[in-house]
Design a protein around this motif. Structure first.
Motif, PDB file in Angstrom:
ATOM      1  N   MET A 217       0.834  -1.189   0.000  1.00  0.00           N
ATOM      2  CA  MET A 217       0.000   0.000   0.000  1.00  0.00           C
ATOM      3  C   MET A 217       0.879   1.254   0.000  1.00  0.00           C
ATOM      4  O   MET A 217       1.865   1.326   0.734  1.00  0.00           O
ATOM      5  CB  MET A 217      -0.893   0.011   1.252  1.00  0.00           C
ATOM      6  N   ILE A 218       0.531   2.227  -0.842  1.00  0.00           N
ATOM      7  CA  ILE A 218       1.219   3.519  -0.809  1.00  0.00           C
ATOM      8  C   ILE A 218       0.577   4.359   0.291  1.00  0.00           C
ATOM      9  O   ILE A 218      -0.630   4.591   0.292  1.00  0.00           O
ATOM     10  CB  ILE A 218       1.111   4.249  -2.153  1.00  0.00           C
ATOM     11  N   VAL A 219       1.401   4.826   1.229  1.00  0.00           N
ATOM     12  CA  VAL A 219       0.881   5.631   2.340  1.00  0.00           C
ATOM     13  C   VAL A 219       1.413   7.061   2.309  1.00  0.00           C
ATOM     14  O   VAL A 219       1.016   7.897   3.132  1.00  0.00           O
ATOM     15  CB  VAL A 219       1.211   4.980   3.698  1.00  0.00           C
ATOM     16  N   GLY A 220       2.311   7.352   1.370  1.00  0.00           N
ATOM     17  CA  GLY A 220       2.836   8.702   1.266  1.00  0.00           C
ATOM     18  C   GLY A 220       3.879   8.790   0.171  1.00  0.00           C
ATOM     19  O   GLY A 220       4.261   7.786  -0.426  1.00  0.00           O
ATOM     20  N   TYR A 221       4.330  10.011  -0.098  1.00  0.00           N
ATOM     21  CA  TYR A 221       5.410  10.181  -1.066  1.00  0.00           C
ATOM     22  C   TYR A 221       6.251  11.388  -0.680  1.00  0.00           C
ATOM     23  O   TYR A 221       5.797  12.300   0.035  1.00  0.00           O
ATOM     24  CB  TYR A 221       4.870  10.312  -2.491  1.00  0.00           C
ATOM     25  N   GLU A 222       7.466  11.378  -1.136  1.00  0.00           N
ATOM     26  CA  GLU A 222       8.395  12.474  -0.887  1.00  0.00           C
ATOM     27  C   GLU A 222       8.486  13.318  -2.156  1.00  0.00           C
ATOM     28  O   GLU A 222       8.991  12.837  -3.182  1.00  0.00           O
ATOM     29  CB  GLU A 222       9.773  11.928  -0.525  1.00  0.00           C
TER      30      GLU A 222
ATOM     31  N   VAL B 218      -0.814  10.247   2.323  1.00  0.00           N
ATOM     32  CA  VAL B 218      -2.018  10.008   1.518  1.00  0.00           C
ATOM     33  C   VAL B 218      -2.852   8.910   2.159  1.00  0.00           C
ATOM     34  O   VAL B 218      -2.349   8.094   2.943  1.00  0.00           O
ATOM     35  CB  VAL B 218      -1.667   9.606   0.066  1.00  0.00           C
ATOM     36  N   GLN B 219      -4.123   8.911   1.826  1.00  0.00           N
ATOM     37  CA  GLN B 219      -5.011   7.841   2.301  1.00  0.00           C
ATOM     38  C   GLN B 219      -4.570   6.515   1.686  1.00  0.00           C
ATOM     39  O   GLN B 219      -4.185   6.462   0.514  1.00  0.00           O
ATOM     40  CB  GLN B 219      -6.454   8.144   1.897  1.00  0.00           C
ATOM     41  N   PRO B 220      -4.613   5.436   2.459  1.00  0.00           N
ATOM     42  CA  PRO B 220      -4.170   4.121   1.948  1.00  0.00           C
ATOM     43  C   PRO B 220      -5.185   3.542   0.975  1.00  0.00           C
ATOM     44  O   PRO B 220      -6.074   2.779   1.361  1.00  0.00           O
ATOM     45  CB  PRO B 220      -4.043   3.279   3.218  1.00  0.00           C
ATOM     46  N   THR B 221      -5.036   3.897  -0.288  1.00  0.00           N
ATOM     47  CA  THR B 221      -5.983   3.485  -1.327  1.00  0.00           C
ATOM     48  C   THR B 221      -5.299   2.796  -2.489  1.00  0.00           C
ATOM     49  O   THR B 221      -5.785   1.779  -2.994  1.00  0.00           O
ATOM     50  CB  THR B 221      -6.762   4.717  -1.852  1.00  0.00           C
ATOM     51  N   LEU B 222      -4.154   3.332  -2.922  1.00  0.00           N
ATOM     52  CA  LEU B 222      -3.474   2.799  -4.097  1.00  0.00           C
ATOM     53  C   LEU B 222      -2.546   1.648  -3.715  1.00  0.00           C
ATOM     54  O   LEU B 222      -1.753   1.762  -2.778  1.00  0.00           O
ATOM     55  CB  LEU B 222      -2.670   3.897  -4.800  1.00  0.00           C
ATOM     56  N   ILE B 223      -2.637   0.558  -4.470  1.00  0.00           N
ATOM     57  CA  ILE B 223      -1.803  -0.633  -4.240  1.00  0.00           C
ATOM     58  C   ILE B 223      -0.796  -0.729  -5.381  1.00  0.00           C
ATOM     59  O   ILE B 223      -1.161  -0.619  -6.553  1.00  0.00           O
ATOM     60  CB  ILE B 223      -2.671  -1.904  -4.171  1.00  0.00           C
TER      61      ILE B 223
END
Length: 347
Positions: free
Chosen positions: A238-243, A307-312
């Motif tokens: 799960m993507i939980v954030g990005y830099e 980010v909200q945990p939505t994208l896998i």
């Protein structure tokens, strides 16, 4: 004078091309057994392979190549064809070549298999499949995709799920020609020692091997009848954030990843390689719609956009570090929501 023959009173003699029709000699005995026919299921939950560290061995195991694509079930009926994803969504329109090849098969059946795009070496390439489909949420089709069939679940009015796997395979091989060409092909079984086959798969850069119990019925879910052993570690996170990055193309320096431990998401590291400028731009556009001030993981990292945990996302990696992070992680592509991909679960 020769008489002109009269028109025959027997239509079969008068019209040799007429269809043959017959009448029962006597009324049907109501006590006579009827041939049982099974109604075609609208959808079947797929049998999933259980991840294992070693290839199971023994006379009761058969082996196949592990394909890296989207799991599909092809439902073929007299007047329609449906391509159903693992999540139960109809993707017939997204794989037009496969759908046309399925129509040509005719009959009534349900084929279980994987939709893939092959690279120049004949290996399945998940990234190429994602590019063909246009990424998550896109409606683009992938005419270059092909389907590797590895099981037959329903055929000609009969539900085959209680049959042994080897018997289902024999029937499948009468429908999909071994070593055939076209958009629907047979995922062939491989004879040999499991360890030797796995080593060969590793040397050829394949995804891995699937081992299946020869005498097992078809069970939905992860029953252990099917086992996967990966040459290249690749899982969904799960993507939980990005830099954010002003230097990186597309504006993303790295993606922060998480896996499940029970019901909680746990940070497992980041990935900053593998995506193109186009991938990064699309990711940032999608992630900016999911911004939040509350991290989905127990972490405090300044400079990160949560980010909200939505994208896998599908990640290829070498190993795990001693502190539980992914080592040498590389981005492969976003999983489609309809694919119902399972996020990696920590022990």
């Amino acid at each position: 004078m020769t008489k002109v023959p009269r028109k025959s009173s027997k239509p079969l003699l008068a019209d040799p091309d007429a269809p043959l029709r017959s009448r029962p000699r006597k009324a049907r005995d109501p006590n006579q057994a009827r041939l049982p026919f099974d109604r075609m299921p609208e959808r079947i939950e797929p049998c999933l392979a259980l991840l294992a560290p070693k290839v199971p061995k023994g006379d009761n195991w058969t082996y196949e190549i592990k394909w890296d694509g989207y799991r599909l079930a092809i439902h073929i009926e007299p007047h329609r064809v449906r391509l159903i994803t693992r999540g139960g969504h109809d993707w017939t329109h997204r794989f037009p070549s496969i759908a046309e090849a399925a129509k040509a098969l005719g009959g009534t059946m349900i084929l279980d298999g994987e939709a893939v795009v092959l690279d120049e070496e004949g290996r399945s390439d998940f990234g190429a499949l994602q590019q063909a489909l246009g990424g998550r949420g896109d409606t683009r089709d992938a005419p270059e995709a092909m389907f590797f069939a590895f099981d037959l679940l329903y055929f000609d009015g009969h539900d085959l799920r209680q049959m042994d796997f080897v018997d289902r395979r024999r029937l499948l091989e009468t429908i999909v020609e071994p070593r055939g060409e076209g958009a629907i092909r047979l995922s062939e079984t491989i004879d040999g020692d499991g360890d030797d086959l796995f080593q060969a798969a590793r040397e050829h850069g394949l995804e891995g091997l699937i081992a299946k119990k020869a005498d097992a019925a078809y069970h939905s879910g992860r029953s252990g009848d099917w086992v996967k052993v990966k040459c290249i570690k690749s899982d969904s996170f799960m993507i939980v954030g990005y830099e954010p990055s002003s230097a990186a193309r597309g504006g993303i320096g790295r993606l922060l990843l998480a896996a499940y431990k029970g019901d909680d998401l746990i940070y497992v590291g980041s990935v900053g390689t593998g995506f193109s400028e186009r991938d990064a731009a699309r990711l940032r556009r999608d992630l900016n719609k999911l911004k939040t001030t509350k991290p989905a993981i127990a972490a405090r990292d300044l400079g990160v956009t949560w980010v909200q945990p939505t994208l896998i996302v599908e990640i290829e990696y070498r190993a795990w570090t001693h502190d539980g992070n992914l080592r040498h992680a590389s981005y492969k592509g976003l999983r489609e929501q309809q694919d119902n991909a399972a996020v990696y679960r920590l022990e």
